[in-house]
Each structure stands twice: as structure tokens, then as C-alpha cells.
Design an enzyme around this catalytic site. Structure first.
Site, mmCIF file in Angstrom:
data_model
loop_
_atom_site.group_PDB
_atom_site.id
_atom_site.type_symbol
_atom_site.label_atom_id
_atom_site.label_comp_id
_atom_site.label_asym_id
_atom_site.label_seq_id
_atom_site.Cartn_x
_atom_site.Cartn_y
_atom_site.Cartn_z
ATOM 1 N N ASP A 14 10.125 7.290 5.132
ATOM 2 C CA ASP A 14 8.979 6.883 4.309
ATOM 3 C C ASP A 14 9.511 6.361 2.978
ATOM 4 O OD1 ASP A 14 6.441 6.496 3.371
ATOM 5 O OD2 ASP A 14 5.973 8.613 3.098
ATOM 6 N N ASP A 109 5.884 0.435 5.385
ATOM 7 C CA ASP A 109 6.893 1.185 4.649
ATOM 8 C C ASP A 109 7.213 2.551 5.251
ATOM 9 O OD1 ASP A 109 4.412 2.248 3.976
ATOM 10 O OD2 ASP A 109 5.045 2.820 1.967
ATOM 11 N N GLU A 110 6.800 2.805 6.492
ATOM 12 C CA GLU A 110 7.176 4.071 7.117
ATOM 13 C C GLU A 110 7.205 3.930 8.629
ATOM 14 O OE1 GLU A 110 4.463 7.418 7.084
ATOM 15 O OE2 GLU A 110 2.810 6.119 6.447
#
Length: 392
Positions: A14, A109-110
Site C-alpha cells: 500500500d 496504489d495498492e
């Protein structure tokens, strides 16, 4: 003979305050300062990301921009540059692919990564996690937090415990010890409505909840009680599902405050469809069904779907269908909205089948998608935007 399942080694990676961190990286003068990324307050904008310098003031993502600026008046407010973030995201996911092909994106983003079976080549899960963090820092200048655990639920919990730039490894033999003292608010499915009910029962930690039987939890929480029973014991048998194997590709947004403004909801939905379409094109997948998800203030959840005549990855086709579903709902309801989401399902491999009469139109739409992507990549998100979306 019963075959024992091989243990899984799952990473949840993350990025830390992703949008804000990208802005601070690109503008070094902002490093160490509170930075907010989101829409303008006068346009009823919402914060997409708050830097760690802004968070001690109470600023959080999904918070109305006006509220965030009242909490931190000296914060620097910047517009969302989605194309820049997507470019960085591509590099991050390319790094993931250096370590494993089994990658399940959750957002730009993760992601979950299954590194089971990689130990002989790449080292222990902790060593792999450290190498991934190092590569991300080297390539992008950004930090990521990673949780390493025997399943997805534990890995996601772990990645959030020591942000920013954290690494938490859950020992498969010490899961109960890891979970015991965690506050019940970290349990999936426990929100503002459910947490007070746990607390009224004197249940404040995972360890407290583990004292209740499955039947007791189901009596208090209905069908969710079975999930709570398993999760407080760290039980989660869901595999990591790459986009190529996913049953659907989706994007959704939960608002800090219920939203009534239909134009704002429509703009959020459009950005979600663009994200879904880009992921389809990236994975060379086509979708035949479009879904709209709406959650109301009382947590009632509505879903609407439509099936296309021809599978597609084209933004305009997906958007026209999603917009029609949204307008049909909006014409019949005046309710505020707590969550809105879009998804594409009935996925198939690329190689779009075109009817004789639609070939020219489809080719033009595909060329438009490519042209928009190229213009934004070169000149930024303010260079061009779709009709119906708010000007960047």
C-alpha cells in the site's frame, strides 16, 4: 487421503498517501508541509489524499475540502493529476511483476501479491517485501507500507499498522497473538453503525470477540456474524486473483459525508468508469456487463446492471451505459448517497468482435481513447477532459 494445503505467503503493498506523496516528490518545496489533493472547496470538492503532515490536524481522504481547509488553513491544496498518478502506478505494478505474476490490484496504489513458492529464488516473504519496498523507493522516490501474512485479511491489516514506510510480518504460528489486542474498528465490516453494537456488548478487541461462539455472533449480527467469527481468528481462504482471472473489475468511492449533488455523483462515476476502462485495456480484457452500485445513508445498497451487445474496453461505451443506469436511478430517487461505484464483468480476452455496421464507429472510439491517453501523458490532465466531467 486428505491432502494438506500448501501455506500461502501473501503481501499487501500500500503506497503511503500516494497522490500527496507524488506531489511532494515532484515539488520538493512541499516536502515537510501539509498537502491536500482534491477538488476546490467552492465546487464542493472532496479530498482524495492528505499528506502525513496534514493528518495530525484531522485531515483525511474522502473529507469535504472545505472541512479539511478549516482544520488546516495553511495546507497547500492541489488539484488531482490522475494521469501523473497512473503513470507512477504503472511503474509500481511493473516492479510487482518482477517478483510474481500473481498480482491483484485493489486500486492504483495498492495490491495483493502471492509470493508462495518464491522463497528458493527470492528469499523469505520478509526479504521479498524489503526488496519490493527498496525497488519502489529507487524507481519512484516514494515509500510503501507492506504487510506479509498467510492470507489477504491479515496482510492488509498488517500493512496499515506502521505507516508510513512500514513493514509488518505476521508469523503463521502467532496469528492469535497478533490479533488479540487490535481494536474492533479494524475488523472488516465494522463501521459507524456496527462498532457501537460491539461496544455495548463489551467487545472492544479481536480477543474479546473470539470469546463468542459463531451462533452468538450470528444472533447479534445476522449473517455478518459468521464472517466476524472467522476473521477474528485470522481465517481467510480467498486466493489472490489477478485482473486476468478476475470475475469483475471495479472502482468505488465512499464519501465522508452523504452526497446529494447529482452532478458531483455523476462526475465521480465518470472518473470510476475511466479507471475501470484503463484497467481493462491494460489487461487486454473486454467486458460485456456494466454495473452501478449505490449505497444510501441507511446502508441499503442498490445495484443496477446492463449487458452490452458486444464486449468492449472502450471508455465511451462503458460510460454511456453507466450514465444511463445512473440517470434511471436518479430520476426515481432523491436520496443522498454514501457510496457510489462502477464495475465491469463478464470478462473475456481481448480481440473485440465488431459488427459490420459498427466497425467505423468502434475504430474511432478506440482511436479517441488512445489519443486522450497520449495527450494526457504528454501534457497532463488539464490538457483534455471528457464532456460531463468537471474541468480539471
Amino acid at each position: 487421503r486428505i491432502m494438506a494445503l500448501k501455506p500461502r505467503h501473501i503481501l499487501h503493498v500500500d503506497m503511503d498517501a500516494f497522490y500527496a506523496s507524488v506531489e511532494q516528490h515532484d515539488r520538493p518545496e512541499l516536502r515537510g508541509k501539509p498537502v491536500l489533493v482534491g477538488g476546490r472547496a467552492e465546487a464542493r470538492g472532496v479530498i482524495s489524499a492528505a499528506s502525513y503532515e496534514a493528518r495530525p490536524f484531522g485531515c483525511r481522504s474522502a473529507m469535504p475540502t472545505g472541512t479539511a481547509l478549516r482544520l488546516c488553513p495553511h495546507a497547500v491544496l492541489l488539484p488531482v493529476r490522475m494521469d501523473r498518478y497512473l503513470d507512477v502506478s504503472k511503474r509500481i505494478f511493473a516492479i510487482f511483476a518482477e517478483f510474481t505474476p500473481t498480482i491483484e490490484p485493489l486500486s492504483v496504489d495498492e495490491a495483493f501479491l502471492d509470493v508462495s513458492g518464491c522463497q528458493k529464488l527470492l528469499g523469505s516473504p520478509e526479504q521479498i517485501a524489503r526488496r519490493i519496498k527498496s525497488r519502489i523507493q529507487e524507481v519512484t522516490g516514494l515509500t510503501a507500507s507492506v504487510g506479509a501474512a498467510p492470507n489477504k485479511f491479515l496482510a492488509k491489516l498488517a500493512s496499515d499498522l506502521k505507516k508510513p514506510d512500514g513493514l509488518v510480518v505476521v508469523d503463521p504460528q502467532r496469528v492469535a497473538e497478533f490479533l488479540n489486542d487490535l481494536p474492533i474498528g479494524r475488523l472488516w465490516g465494522v463501521g459507524k453503525m456496527t462498532q457501537p453494537k460491539f461496544e455495548r456488548l463489551g467487545l472492544r478487541t479481536f480477543g474479546d470477540v473470539r470469546r463468542l461462539s459463531q451462533e452468538q455472533l450470528q444472533r447479534h449480527f445476522g449473517n455478518a456474524g459468521e464472517d466476524f467469527y472467522r476473521l477474528v481468528r485470522g481465517i481467510d481462504d480467498r486466493p489472490v486473483v489477478p485482473d486476468r482471472e478476475a470475475k469483475s473489475i471495479s472502482s468505488e468511492t465512499t464519501f465522508a459525508q452523504d452526497i446529494e449533488d447529482r452532478q458531483h455523483l455523476r462526475a465521480v462515476l465518470l472518473s470510476q468508469i475511466e479507471e475501470v476502462a484503463r484497467r481493462l485495456r491494460r489487461e487486454k480484457m473486454l467486458a460485456r456487463t456494466v454495473h452501478l452500485k449505490i449505497r444510501l445513508p441507511d446502508f441499503a445498497t442498490l445495484t443496477r446492471s446492463a449487458t452490452l451487445d458486444t464486449p468492449t474496453d472502450q471508455t465511451d461505451v462503458l460510460w454511456n451505459t453507466a450514465a444511463e443506469l445512473f440517470e434511471r436511478w436518479a430520476s426515481q430517487s432523491r436520496s443522498a448517497v454514501r457510496l457510489i461505484g462502477a464495475a465491469a464483468s463478464s470478462l473475456s480476452a481481448g480481440g473485440e468482435q465488431l459488427s459490420l455496421f459498427d466497425q467505423d464507429t468502434s475504430r474511432k472510439r478506440r482511436q479517441l481513447d488512445q489519443a486522450v491517453d497520449q495527450i494526457r501523458d504528454k501534457f497532463g490532465s488539464k490538457a483534455i477532459f471528457r464532456g460531463g466531467a468537471p474541468e480539471p
